[in-house]
Design an enzyme around this catalytic site. Structure first.
Site, short mmCIF file in Angstrom:
data_model
loop_
_atom_site.label_atom_id
_atom_site.label_comp_id
_atom_site.label_asym_id
_atom_site.label_seq_id
_atom_site.Cartn_x
_atom_site.Cartn_y
_atom_site.Cartn_z
N ARG A 50 0.84 -1.20 0.00
CA ARG A 50 0.00 0.00 0.00
C ARG A 50 0.88 1.25 0.00
O ARG A 50 0.58 2.23 -0.69
CB ARG A 50 -0.92 -0.01 1.22
N ASP A 82 0.09 -6.70 -3.41
CA ASP A 82 -1.33 -6.44 -3.16
C ASP A 82 -1.88 -5.67 -4.35
O ASP A 82 -1.18 -5.43 -5.34
CB ASP A 82 -1.53 -5.67 -1.85
N HIS A 130 -6.63 -9.75 -4.13
CA HIS A 130 -5.59 -8.75 -3.91
C HIS A 130 -4.56 -8.77 -5.05
O HIS A 130 -3.37 -8.56 -4.83
CB HIS A 130 -4.89 -8.97 -2.57
N ASP A 174 -6.96 -14.31 1.45
CA ASP A 174 -8.03 -13.58 2.14
C ASP A 174 -8.81 -12.70 1.17
O ASP A 174 -8.30 -12.27 0.14
CB ASP A 174 -7.43 -12.71 3.24
N GLU A 175 -10.05 -12.44 1.54
CA GLU A 175 -10.87 -11.41 0.91
C GLU A 175 -10.93 -11.52 -0.61
O GLU A 175 -10.98 -10.51 -1.32
CB GLU A 175 -10.38 -10.02 1.33
N TRP A 213 -6.79 -14.56 11.66
CA TRP A 213 -6.90 -13.11 11.82
C TRP A 213 -8.31 -12.65 12.17
O TRP A 213 -8.48 -11.64 12.84
CB TRP A 213 -6.41 -12.40 10.55
N TYR A 264 -4.09 -6.10 15.43
CA TYR A 264 -4.08 -5.36 14.17
C TYR A 264 -3.67 -3.92 14.48
O TYR A 264 -4.51 -3.09 14.82
CB TYR A 264 -5.44 -5.45 13.48
N ASP A 282 -2.73 -1.55 12.67
CA ASP A 282 -3.12 -0.46 11.78
C ASP A 282 -4.36 0.25 12.31
O ASP A 282 -4.70 1.34 11.85
CB ASP A 282 -3.39 -0.98 10.37
N THR A 336 -0.80 -0.85 5.76
CA THR A 336 -0.32 0.54 5.62
C THR A 336 -1.17 1.41 4.71
O THR A 336 -0.67 2.37 4.13
CB THR A 336 1.14 0.53 5.14
N GLU A 337 -2.47 1.11 4.60
CA GLU A 337 -3.31 2.00 3.81
C GLU A 337 -3.16 3.45 4.28
O GLU A 337 -3.02 4.36 3.47
CB GLU A 337 -4.78 1.57 3.90
#
Length: 634
Positions: free
Chosen positions: A174, A203, A277, A354-355, A421, A446, A448, A493-494
């Protein structure tokens, strides 16, 4: 503004003063297994002789200790091999001490000598970190510090870790971090006895690792238009704008960082996040998509491309998944994993999982054919098919596969490891079924997430205070401890644009995680940990490492009774007083002290809040518009 600057300066001065008051005590993070205080001090002589073994793993250890002790002005430091009369004696045990294992150590500080014994160089390295924490905080300075009493309390310490996997994850996709910045992050990890660096290298927002057989990954996938603001809420980028932000690590730089970490007893685990991602991959190689002709394949900037209002797995606005029915994908992955495996000695490769949105898989005729051919019932089964084929590739390179806990949904092979997670339950389930697990639950580690009030933090969708992180238990009740490798904290790190903010987000929550992973569970004590944390703030000031002072800021909650709004304030640590104003002036300790929930006056537009310890301001001045306060009502 001038008043705010003055208050902030006084706050920092108060913090330093408090830290200097407790610095002479024993303040070790993570807390050792056993500490016996002997009374009195060991004083560093002017000519310090270090006796240390030679051989594999010792060069950095010897140089590191000598460099740190050279911070003391007028001290001459010499390292020799096996000199019994030396002032500081490092010894690798001739006979293994089974109690302390490969990373443990014993440390003896007497009036005339310091002895560190370990079974392996890793234990000596950690013994040195503990010894340095016994010295004044000025040892962390990058310049000689005068007028310091260079001494350490006399103690006997026996110490070894609770779990073997003690990790931090840094997302460099990110936002990109240079080689020197990654090394800087590793330097702080070793101080707190972390031994696993999870490197999130790929990503949607960027590909960061050179793959020589797939050059477009870095030629195209490593670069995007720069946008600054609230990541996730940017306007859609101009497709003709220059791709002026990004970067990647050459294979030579990867090897350099892996070796740098190894010297510090840190293993490096790469993450190549697939099948979701993967926007950066598809920007470089669109033929790997289910819909390769789409003009929307691009490295993402932080503008929306997924719909998260689904109550679970996101829906994709733009395709960001590799196509599991496309044989070119597996040819690509074989080339990729061949090079990744050659760069990283660590046994695991993390493959994300993930996702992954199912949106474009559900639309794909080829995916439907795959399901019919393989007898797959649903999209979770499709992802499982992809994961099993990927694992066979990884195993063929002599490595093992690890993924995020979503990979459980369609079933995984017995050899796949899991990183839990979404809470701890997936990890508990996996451990009980014989899969190795690393605990990394959002609600504890987490980092972040915001750690203070939203008025002081870059806006993220959740909060995680230090006291919650300190409750992390890597071996939760119900898990099979035999299959729990350990735990780690994750820094996505968005909203982290630079290394200073990465440090701010990591520390002091990184202190809490290290103590949860290293120290015996029964040795953890929140009140004592707070005192140690404040002490280590002083050490970080000398080291010029950024950290969050959020523990001094109040926790703000708002309730509503009919048309009236009330502000309830609490503190994360004890011993603080809170002062407020609603008249837009800056409160100090001559204002009324907060004692009960405060009614927001009908016409007030701004609330200001500050905490004091005694007569000294210690928290940041919070300035919160009343309009924003009212939005906090739940």
């Amino acid at each position: 503004m001038k008043k705010f600057i003055l208050l902030f300066t006084l706050s920092v001065f108060g913090l330093l003063t408090f830290g200097q008051q407790v610095e002479r005590g024993i303040s070790i993070i993570p807390e050792p297994v056993s500490v016996v205080k002997k009374g009195g001090y060991y004083v560093l002589p002017d000519n310090i002789v270090i006796s240390a073994p030679s051989g594999d793993g010792m060069n950095f250890i010897n140089e590191h200790l000598a460099e740190k002790l050279s911070t003391a002005p007028g001290k001459k430091v010499t390292v020799r091999n096996n000199v019994a009369s030396a002032d500081i004696v490092l010894t690798v045990n001739a006979k293994t001490d089974a109690k302390i294992g490969n990373e443990g150590y014993t440390l003896s500080v007497t009036s005339g000598k310091v002895r560190i014994n370990a079974n392996k160089p890793a234990g000596l390295l950690y013994g040195i970190q503990t010894f340095l924490q016994l010295l004044p905080p000025q040892v962390e300075s990058d310049k000689p510090e005068r007028s310091v009493s260079w001494q350490a309390p006399q103690v006997e310490i026996t110490d070894y870790p609770r779990v073997g996997w003690r990790g931090l994850m840094l997302d460099v996709s990110r936002h990109f971090f240079t080689v020197d910045e990654v090394k800087q992050y590793l330097d702080n990890m070793v101080k707190y006895k972390y031994n696993l660096f999870h490197w999130h290298l790929t990503d949607d927002e960027g590909w960061r690792i050179e793959i020589k057989s797939l050059p477009k990954l870095t030629e195209v996938g490593a670069w995007r238009q720069e946008q600054i603001g609230w990541f996730g809420g940017f306007s859609q980028p101009d497709p003709d704008a220059p791709k002026n932000y990004g970067g990647f690590y050459t294979q030579e730089q990867i090897r350099e960082i892996v070796q740098y970490a190894k010297e510090r007893n840190i293993q490096v685990m790469p993450e190549i996040d697939v099948p979701g991602h993967s926007s950066a991959i598809l920007a470089a190689y669109p033929e790997l998509a289910c819909f390769p002709e789409s003009e929307t394949h691009a490295v993402r900037t932080g503008a929306p491309f997924l719909d998260w209002n689904t109550g679970g797995r996101p829906s994709a606005i733009y395709e960001n998944t590799l196509c599991p029915s496309n044989e070119k994908v597996y040819e690509f992955l074989d080339k990729l994993m061949t090079e990744v495996a050659s760069l990283f000695p660590f046994e695991y490769i993390h493959t994300g999982g993930d996702e992954a949105p199912y949106t474009f898989w559900e639309k794909s005729p080829d995916v439907k054919k795959l399901m019919q051919r393989e007898g797959i019932k649903d999209m979770a089964g499709v992802q499982s098919y992809f994961g099993k084929r990927l694992e066979r590739i990884i195993l063929s390179k002599g490595k093992k596969m690890m993924g995020w806990d979503e990979i459980l949904e369609g079933g995984i092979t017995p050899t796949t490891a899991l990183m839990s997670w979404r809470g701890v339950n997936y990890g508990i389930e996996a451990s009980k079924s014989g899969h190795y697990v690393v605990m990394s639950p959002t609600n504890y580690v987490y980092i972040d997430y915001m750690q203070g009030d939203i008025s002081t933090e870059p806006r993220v969708y959740a909060s995680l205070r230090l006291n919650q992180t300190y409750k992390f238990d890597p071996i939760p009740e119900g898990a099979d401890a035999n299959y729990i490798l350990g735990g780690q904290a994750n820094l996505w790190t968005e909203q982290v644009y630079n290394i200073r903010q990465a440090e701010y987000m990591t520390w002091p929550r990184g202190f809490a995680v290290s103590e949860s992973l290293w120290s015996p569970k029964e040795k953890k004590d929140w009140d004592q940990f707070v005192l140690k944390t404040e002490n280590h703030f002083v050490r970080f000031d000398y080291a010029k490492t950024k950290y969050s002072p959020a523990i001094y800021d109040p926790i703000v909650r708002v309730t509503r009774d009919s048309e009236q709004y009330f502000v309830e304030l609490t503190t994360e640590i004890s011993g603080l007083d809170i002062y407020t104003s609603f008249d837009s002036s800056t409160p100090d300790n001559f204002y009324p002290r907060y004692a009960k929930p405060q009614l927001i006056p009908k016409d007030a537009v701004m609330m200001r809040i500050i905490t004091y310890r005694g007569d000294t301001p210690i928290g940041r001045l919070l300035s919160i518009p009343v309009e924003d306060l009212k939005k906090r009502v739940r």
